[in-house]
Design a protein around this motif. Structure first.
Motif, PDB file in Angstrom:
ATOM      1  N   ALA A  66       0.836  -1.353  -0.017  1.00 32.15           N
ATOM      2  CA  ALA A  66       0.179  -0.079  -0.155  1.00 32.15           C
ATOM      3  C   ALA A  66       0.841   1.325  -0.166  1.00 32.15           C
ATOM      4  O   ALA A  66       1.949   1.307   0.644  1.00 32.15           O
ATOM      5  N   LEU A  99      -3.740   0.402  -3.160  1.00 30.45           N
ATOM      6  CA  LEU A  99      -3.209  -1.020  -3.126  1.00 30.45           C
ATOM      7  C   LEU A  99      -2.808  -1.545  -4.455  1.00 30.45           C
ATOM      8  O   LEU A  99      -3.490  -1.538  -5.374  1.00 30.45           O
ATOM      9  N   LEU A 123       2.261  -3.987   5.568  1.00 27.95           N
ATOM     10  CA  LEU A 123       0.830  -4.234   6.053  1.00 27.95           C
ATOM     11  C   LEU A 123       0.618  -5.652   5.869  1.00 27.95           C
ATOM     12  O   LEU A 123       1.209  -6.244   4.985  1.00 27.95           O
ATOM     13  N   THR A 124      -0.287  -6.241   6.586  1.00 28.00           N
ATOM     14  CA  THR A 124      -0.678  -7.429   6.421  1.00 28.00           C
ATOM     15  C   THR A 124      -1.831  -7.518   5.690  1.00 28.00           C
ATOM     16  O   THR A 124      -3.119  -6.801   5.930  1.00 28.00           O
ATOM     17  N   PHE A 125      -1.925  -8.357   4.719  1.00 27.22           N
ATOM     18  CA  PHE A 125      -3.084  -8.612   3.558  1.00 27.22           C
ATOM     19  C   PHE A 125      -3.396  -9.922   3.704  1.00 27.22           C
ATOM     20  O   PHE A 125      -2.680 -10.990   3.673  1.00 27.22           O
ATOM     21  N   THR A 172      -8.238  -1.191  10.039  1.00 24.20           N
ATOM     22  CA  THR A 172      -8.482  -2.373   9.385  1.00 24.20           C
ATOM     23  C   THR A 172      -9.267  -1.701   8.290  1.00 24.20           C
ATOM     24  O   THR A 172     -10.215  -0.969   8.401  1.00 24.20           O
ATOM     25  N   CYS A 198      -7.280  -5.531   4.993  1.00 23.57           N
ATOM     26  CA  CYS A 198      -5.871  -4.962   4.912  1.00 23.57           C
ATOM     27  C   CYS A 198      -5.768  -4.695   6.382  1.00 23.57           C
ATOM     28  O   CYS A 198      -6.468  -3.803   6.955  1.00 23.57           O
ATOM     29  N   ASP A 228      -3.310  -2.421   9.398  1.00 19.02           N
ATOM     30  CA  ASP A 228      -2.468  -1.729   9.411  1.00 19.02           C
ATOM     31  C   ASP A 228      -1.322  -2.013  10.356  1.00 19.02           C
ATOM     32  O   ASP A 228       0.058  -1.893  10.093  1.00 19.02           O
TER      33      ASP A 228
END
Length: 327
Positions: free
Chosen positions: A21, A78, A108-110, A141, A156, A158
């Motif tokens: 991102a 994104l 970031l965690t996707f 989120t 997604c 943060d």
């Protein structure tokens, strides 16, 4: 070349590593983006997340992305993780003239989720958006409804999913077979994310971007706009994204050539994945003569079969999409 996975699971939930991102913040964020991106930025209203792209002055794509409004004067792009730094560096050349800040967010965690999406959303006190191309957020989120025949969402986080919830309860997978299943749904949806391997290579229309509502032909100027508009109105686009199946046991490299009977290159691979039978499905930018002349096509010596896409190759205005979402 990757080899066929031992299984190709149904979509549940999987950690995705191919996305990243880029946040754009500041009093001039909307004005700045309006001059750089193919989207009508005002359409990103906190609900609708338009597809967009960034181009060179010659109209070639530097990146394609979803555009989300995360809050007042705060937008999020994104895109492919391979293009995060290059797009940020490109935009910084113009951002210096605006009250805006670019923040790259590579960590970031996707999570891609289908039947497990509601479990995750409940843990995060987040409402799932129902319509494709819309998103919700609760501050740390966001959830984006992705195109697919099977309902699926991109979530997604943060500051990390594991910091907020029981990931074991959601059964989040973290393996190549599960990521392959997600990629296969992208392919079947006719959605290709540009990567660094083919940056500055395609006009947006070559990835069917106007058919997906990713180009506004009603907005003012942006970098590359004249070339993109001229190609559209003069019918100059002779290459299109097509979906293809090949009976092979190894994924082709990005950019691998598809050839005709006389060994002339007629296309190149953009993204590929294994299907449920262990064969390869892919999206390739192909010369339109392939369909116009019913031309036989081959990949690495194997015959390729053209498959249908879930949309027509025609212009879809994002302004009309936004209206339909609010109807």
């Amino acid at each position: 070349m990757a080899t066929v996975p031992t299984s190709n699971p149904d979509l549940g939930s999987v950690r995705l590593s191919h996305l990243a991102a880029l946040d754009v913040k500041g009093a001039d964020a909307e004005k700045f983006l309006q001059g750089q991106t193919s989207a009508q930025v005002s359409l990103a209203d906190g609900n609708f997340a338009p597809l967009t792209c960034f181009c060179t002055p010659k109209g070639r794509m530097l990146a394609n992305a979803y555009l989300l409004r995360m809050g007042e004067n705060h937008f999020r792009l994104l895109l492919s993780s391979t293009l995060l730094d290059s797009l940020a560096n490109h935009l910084k050349k113009f951002a210096a003239f605006y009250k805006t800040e670019l923040i790259a967010l590579p960590n970031l965690t996707f999570i891609g989720a289908s039947d497990k999406a509601q479990v995750i959303a409940d843990q995060m006190a987040l409402q799932l958006p129902e319509q494709i191309g819309t998103h919700t957020t609760n501050g740390h989120t966001c959830a984006l409804r992705y195109p697919s025949e099977t309902p699926r969402w991109l979530l997604c986080f943060d500051d990390g999913f594991d910091n907020h919830s029981d990931s074991d309860a959601a059964e989040i997978k973290d393996d190549e077979a599960s990521r392959n299943a997600w990629q296969l749904e992208d392919i079947r949806s006719g959605l290709a994310w540009l990567t660094d391997a083919q940056q500055d290579h395609f006009l947006p229309q070559m990835l069917n971007w106007e058919a997906l509502g990713g180009i506004s032909f009603k907005k003012g100027c942006y970098t590359g706009q004249e070339v993109v508009a001229r190609a559209h109105f003069r019918g100059q686009v002779k290459k299109r994204l097509m979906r293809v199946s090949v009976d092979t046991k190894a994924l082709p490299e990005v950019g691998a050539s598809l050839v005709s009977n006389d060994d002339k290159t007629v296309g190149e691979v953009v993204v590929s994945a294994f299907d449920e039978q262990g064969h390869v499905e892919l999206l390739a930018v192909m010369n339109t003569k392939v369909t116009e002349e019913a031309m036989p096509v081959f990949l690495a010596g194997e015959p390729a079969t053209l498959l249908s896409l879930p949309y027509a190759i025609e212009r879809v205005d994002p302004e009309q999409l936004a209206v339909s979402l609010n109807a």
